[in-house]
Motif scaffolding. Structure first.
Motif, PDB file in Angstrom:
ATOM      1  N   ALA A  91       0.813  -1.223   0.000  1.00  8.35           N
ATOM      2  CA  ALA A  91       0.000   0.000   0.000  1.00  8.35           C
ATOM      3  C   ALA A  91       0.839   1.261   0.000  1.00  8.35           C
ATOM      4  CB  ALA A  91      -0.932   0.005   1.207  1.00  8.35           C
ATOM      5  N   ALA A  92       1.993   1.247   0.681  1.00 10.04           N
ATOM      6  CA  ALA A  92       2.847   2.432   0.754  1.00 10.04           C
ATOM      7  C   ALA A  92       4.205   2.048   1.309  1.00 10.04           C
ATOM      8  CB  ALA A  92       2.212   3.510   1.631  1.00 10.04           C
ATOM      9  N   VAL A  93       5.201   2.854   0.984  1.00 10.41           N
ATOM     10  CA  VAL A  93       6.538   2.723   1.560  1.00 10.41           C
ATOM     11  C   VAL A  93       6.861   4.047   2.227  1.00 10.41           C
ATOM     12  CG1 VAL A  93       8.982   2.287   1.152  1.00 10.41           C
ATOM     13  CG2 VAL A  93       7.267   1.093  -0.216  1.00 10.41           C
ATOM     14  N   ILE A  94       7.232   3.968   3.503  1.00  7.59           N
ATOM     15  CA  ILE A  94       7.482   5.183   4.291  1.00  7.59           C
ATOM     16  C   ILE A  94       8.935   5.202   4.742  1.00  7.59           C
ATOM     17  CG2 ILE A  94       6.843   6.490   6.354  1.00  7.59           C
ATOM     18  CD1 ILE A  94       4.112   5.089   6.240  1.00  7.59           C
ATOM     19  N   ALA A  95       9.595   6.341   4.569  1.00 11.44           N
ATOM     20  CA  ALA A  95      10.959   6.532   5.051  1.00 11.44           C
ATOM     21  C   ALA A  95      10.913   7.294   6.363  1.00 11.44           C
ATOM     22  CB  ALA A  95      11.783   7.295   4.018  1.00 11.44           C
ATOM     23  N   ALA A  96      11.422   6.676   7.415  1.00 14.91           N
ATOM     24  CA  ALA A  96      11.477   7.335   8.724  1.00 14.91           C
ATOM     25  C   ALA A  96      12.888   7.851   8.951  1.00 14.91           C
ATOM     26  CB  ALA A  96      11.091   6.351   9.830  1.00 14.91           C
ATOM     27  N   ASP A  97      13.005   9.109   9.339  1.00 13.10           N
ATOM     28  CA  ASP A  97      14.315   9.753   9.505  1.00 13.10           C
ATOM     29  C   ASP A  97      15.197   9.487   8.281  1.00 13.10           C
ATOM     30  OD1 ASP A  97      13.659  10.738  12.017  1.00 13.10           O
ATOM     31  OD2 ASP A  97      14.401   8.942  13.045  1.00 13.10           O
ATOM     32  N   PRO A  98      14.707   9.837   7.096  1.00 10.48           N
ATOM     33  CA  PRO A  98      15.436   9.499   5.865  1.00 10.48           C
ATOM     34  C   PRO A  98      16.765  10.233   5.753  1.00 10.48           C
ATOM     35  CG  PRO A  98      13.654  11.015   5.377  1.00 10.48           C
ATOM     36  CD  PRO A  98      13.494  10.613   6.818  1.00 10.48           C
ATOM     37  N   VAL A  99      17.755   9.498   5.267  1.00 11.25           N
ATOM     38  CA  VAL A  99      19.059  10.088   4.990  1.00 11.25           C
ATOM     39  C   VAL A  99      19.076  10.650   3.577  1.00 11.25           C
ATOM     40  CG1 VAL A  99      21.544   9.631   4.846  1.00 11.25           C
ATOM     41  CG2 VAL A  99      20.168   8.505   6.597  1.00 11.25           C
ATOM     42  N   THR A 100      18.355  10.033   2.695  1.00 12.37           N
ATOM     43  CA  THR A 100      18.220  10.516   1.321  1.00 12.37           C
ATOM     44  C   THR A 100      16.747  10.764   1.042  1.00 12.37           C
ATOM     45  OG1 THR A 100      18.821  10.087  -0.990  1.00 12.37           O
ATOM     46  CG2 THR A 100      17.969   8.227   0.279  1.00 12.37           C
ATOM     47  N   ASP A 101      16.449  11.404  -0.082  1.00 14.10           N
ATOM     48  CA  ASP A 101      15.068  11.747  -0.409  1.00 14.10           C
ATOM     49  C   ASP A 101      14.561  10.867  -1.535  1.00 14.10           C
ATOM     50  OD1 ASP A 101      16.997  13.237  -2.002  1.00 14.10           O
ATOM     51  OD2 ASP A 101      15.295  14.185  -2.954  1.00 14.10           O
ATOM     52  N   TRP A 102      13.237  10.747  -1.618  1.00 12.88           N
ATOM     53  CA  TRP A 102      12.630   9.918  -2.663  1.00 12.88           C
ATOM     54  C   TRP A 102      12.919  10.452  -4.060  1.00 12.88           C
ATOM     55  CZ3 TRP A 102      11.632   5.375  -1.144  1.00 12.88           C
ATOM     56  CH2 TRP A 102      11.034   5.100   0.089  1.00 12.88           C
ATOM     57  N   ALA A 103      13.247  11.748  -4.166  1.00 11.97           N
ATOM     58  CA  ALA A 103      13.523  12.345  -5.473  1.00 11.97           C
ATOM     59  C   ALA A 103      14.978  12.199  -5.896  1.00 11.97           C
ATOM     60  CB  ALA A 103      13.138  13.832  -5.461  1.00 11.97           C
ATOM     61  N   ASN A 104      15.795  11.543  -5.075  1.00 14.65           N
ATOM     62  CA  ASN A 104      17.192  11.321  -5.453  1.00 14.65           C
ATOM     63  C   ASN A 104      17.223  10.550  -6.775  1.00 14.65           C
ATOM     64  OD1 ASN A 104      19.794   9.897  -5.662  1.00 14.65           O
ATOM     65  ND2 ASN A 104      20.183  10.676  -3.622  1.00 14.65           N
ATOM     66  N   PRO A 105      17.925  11.068  -7.801  1.00 13.35           N
ATOM     67  CA  PRO A 105      17.950  10.374  -9.097  1.00 13.35           C
ATOM     68  C   PRO A 105      18.399   8.921  -9.008  1.00 13.35           C
ATOM     69  CG  PRO A 105      18.856  12.572  -9.320  1.00 13.35           C
ATOM     70  CD  PRO A 105      18.653  12.349  -7.845  1.00 13.35           C
ATOM     71  N   ASN A 106      19.259   8.616  -8.033  1.00 13.20           N
ATOM     72  CA  ASN A 106      19.708   7.232  -7.894  1.00 13.20           C
ATOM     73  C   ASN A 106      18.641   6.349  -7.258  1.00 13.20           C
ATOM     74  OD1 ASN A 106      22.374   7.403  -9.031  1.00 13.20           O
ATOM     75  ND2 ASN A 106      22.957   8.601  -7.245  1.00 13.20           N
ATOM     76  N   VAL A 107      17.755   6.926  -6.447  1.00 14.46           N
ATOM     77  CA  VAL A 107      16.606   6.175  -5.951  1.00 14.46           C
ATOM     78  C   VAL A 107      15.666   5.890  -7.117  1.00 14.46           C
ATOM     79  CG1 VAL A 107      14.558   6.245  -4.483  1.00 14.46           C
ATOM     80  CG2 VAL A 107      16.735   7.090  -3.605  1.00 14.46           C
ATOM     81  N   VAL A 108      15.417   6.916  -7.925  1.00 13.16           N
ATOM     82  CA  VAL A 108      14.555   6.755  -9.095  1.00 13.16           C
ATOM     83  C   VAL A 108      15.118   5.678 -10.014  1.00 13.16           C
ATOM     84  CG1 VAL A 108      13.573   7.893 -11.114  1.00 13.16           C
ATOM     85  CG2 VAL A 108      13.796   9.160  -8.961  1.00 13.16           C
ATOM     86  N   ARG A 109      16.423   5.732 -10.230  1.00 16.96           N
ATOM     87  CA  ARG A 109      17.065   4.767 -11.113  1.00 16.96           C
ATOM     88  C   ARG A 109      16.983   3.354 -10.551  1.00 16.96           C
ATOM     89  NH1 ARG A 109      23.607   4.401 -12.172  1.00 16.96           N
ATOM     90  NH2 ARG A 109      23.572   2.535 -13.473  1.00 16.96           N
ATOM     91  N   ALA A 110      17.339   3.190  -9.273  1.00 17.50           N
ATOM     92  CA  ALA A 110      17.339   1.857  -8.663  1.00 17.50           C
ATOM     93  C   ALA A 110      15.929   1.283  -8.569  1.00 17.50           C
ATOM     94  CB  ALA A 110      17.976   1.916  -7.281  1.00 17.50           C
ATOM     95  N   ALA A 130       6.130   8.142   1.368  1.00 14.78           N
ATOM     96  CA  ALA A 130       6.036   9.255   2.313  1.00 14.78           C
ATOM     97  C   ALA A 130       7.296   9.278   3.157  1.00 14.78           C
ATOM     98  CB  ALA A 130       4.803   9.134   3.184  1.00 14.78           C
ATOM     99  N   SER A 131       7.509  10.391   3.826  1.00 19.44           N
ATOM    100  CA  SER A 131       8.665  10.550   4.708  1.00 19.44           C
ATOM    101  C   SER A 131       8.233  11.273   5.974  1.00 19.44           C
ATOM    102  CB  SER A 131       9.769  11.366   4.020  1.00 19.44           C
ATOM    103  OG  SER A 131      10.217  10.738   2.844  1.00 19.44           O
ATOM    104  N   GLY A 132       8.989  11.051   7.043  1.00 23.50           N
ATOM    105  CA  GLY A 132       8.718  11.743   8.290  1.00 23.50           C
ATOM    106  C   GLY A 132       9.727  11.344   9.339  1.00 23.50           C
ATOM    107  N   THR A 133       9.710  12.045  10.458  1.00 18.62           N
ATOM    108  CA  THR A 133      10.572  11.656  11.564  1.00 18.62           C
ATOM    109  C   THR A 133      10.038  10.358  12.164  1.00 18.62           C
ATOM    110  OG1 THR A 133       9.291  12.845  13.221  1.00 18.62           O
ATOM    111  CG2 THR A 133      11.011  14.094  12.069  1.00 18.62           C
ATOM    112  N   THR A 134      10.869   9.711  12.964  1.00 19.02           N
ATOM    113  CA  THR A 134      10.416   8.481  13.616  1.00 19.02           C
ATOM    114  C   THR A 134       9.153   8.728  14.425  1.00 19.02           C
ATOM    115  OG1 THR A 134      12.585   7.410  13.690  1.00 19.02           O
ATOM    116  CG2 THR A 134      11.011   6.791  15.397  1.00 19.02           C
ATOM    117  N   ALA A 135       9.133   9.815  15.187  1.00 16.09           N
ATOM    118  CA  ALA A 135       7.959  10.125  16.004  1.00 16.09           C
ATOM    119  C   ALA A 135       6.716  10.330  15.143  1.00 16.09           C
ATOM    120  CB  ALA A 135       8.229  11.365  16.859  1.00 16.09           C
ATOM    121  N   GLN A 136       6.868  11.043  14.033  1.00 17.98           N
ATOM    122  CA  GLN A 136       5.733  11.295  13.144  1.00 17.98           C
ATOM    123  C   GLN A 136       5.209  10.004  12.532  1.00 17.98           C
ATOM    124  OE1 GLN A 136       7.650  14.067  10.495  1.00 17.98           O
ATOM    125  NE2 GLN A 136       6.797  15.867  11.549  1.00 17.98           N
TER     126      GLN A 136
END
Length: 302
Positions: free
Chosen positions: A170-189, A200-206
């Motif tokens: 349904a979704a993949v969530i990045a908690a305390d992400p070091v990189t962003d979903w728009a990183n071209p290498n994320v898009v490529r991989a 989605a992204s957010g802090t661990t608490a969020q």
């Protein structure tokens, strides 16, 4: 030949530079010099700050761009190099233009400068950044969600997205992400699946608060768990949480987890690649859900 030239029909003055691209023309602009200012700005989009300021990201590769288009992405600009692009791939020009993209034809030296991958195929697009707000996610009944806590490598995030796409997560969530979903290498991989899987992204608490608010049970993957994933019920509304390869999940995740699970391992290595671990646990959940559906429908389990 000029380094940056407009097609004859567009040579009417500065105001015309802002009108929509002619969707029936093969290219709206041609650039032949790697020193072109526009090319320098394009290369700068490899940096996160530049992407965030512009609200865009880069997608390179025919298959990746086609998947983005199929997911409803409306490209801002399509760059293509006839010297590198396969003849059978050229219909992408018309498809991108029909989606509203400005089409820019570039020389081989230019494309080699803007490309960020080995063996480029002559296609690169600038597209709007991926929407990654937690409140933008919509879940159906008994959702299966993947949470990536503190993952650093774009390749792992991309591989996890490919698993999520294949498994119908349904979704993949990045908690305390070091990189962003728009990183071209994320898009490529991800092979472009970052556009087909809600993220989605957010802090661990969020993220923890969001999971709790949506009634999702947290299944924490950790090699220290006593319970095997194959003996754990994964059929309800759950969020599978995986952590960075070096450190694993933080104590905060382990304390809030409803279940802690491990993958059976019989060799000398003490852990698996995080994207592999995520795939194994995700497909165990898929297996259980398919079996549960078959049992409830009266069909035999296959």
């Amino acid at each position: 030949m000029p380094a940056d030239r407009r097609r004859p029909a567009e040579q009417h003055g500065p105001a015309d530079q802002h009108r929509p691209a002619d969707r029936h023309r093969p290219a709206d602009l041609e650039i032949t010099s790697p020193a072109n200012t526009r090319i320098k700005q394009l290369v700068a989009l490899r940096r996160r700050r530049a992407r965030d300021q512009a609200g865009v990201t880069l997608v390179e590769g025919l298959a990746e761009i086609e998947l983005a288009l199929a997911a409803g992405v409306e490209p801002v600009t399509l760059y293509y190099c006839p010297a590198l692009a396969a003849p059978e791939s050229l219909p992408l020009v018309a498809r991108a233009a029909a989606a509203g993209a400005e089409v820019v034809q570039v020389s081989r030296p230019v494309f080699e400068k803007i490309s960020y991958r080995e063996g480029p195929d002559g296609w690169l697009a600038v597209v709007p950044s991926v929407i990654s707000a937690l409140d933008s996610l919509e879940l159906g009944p008994d959702p299966l969600v993947l949470v990536c806590a503190g993952l650093e490598k774009p390749g792992n995030l991309g591989a996890i997205l490919r698993t999520a796409d294949a498994a119908g997560v349904a979704a993949v969530i990045a908690a305390d992400p070091v990189t962003d979903w728009a990183n071209p290498n994320v898009v490529r991989a991800s092979k472009g699946t970052v556009f087909s899987v809600p993220v989605a992204s957010g802090t661990t608490a969020q993220v923890l608060d969001w999971l709790s608010g949506h009634g999702l049970h947290i299944v924490a993957a950790t090699p220290d768990a006593e319970q095997l994933v194959t003996g754990t019920d994964l059929t309800g509304p759950i969020a599978i949480a995986v952590g960075a390869e070096q450190t694993g999940l933080t104590p905060e995740w382990l304390e809030r987890a409803d279940r802690r699970v491990r993958i059976p391992m019989f060799g000398s290595a003490d852990s698996l690649n995080v994207s592999i671990s995520a795939a194994i646990i995700t497909y165990e959940a898929v297996r259980q859900r398919m079996q549960d559906a078959d049992l409830n429908s009266g069909r035999p389990v296959r």
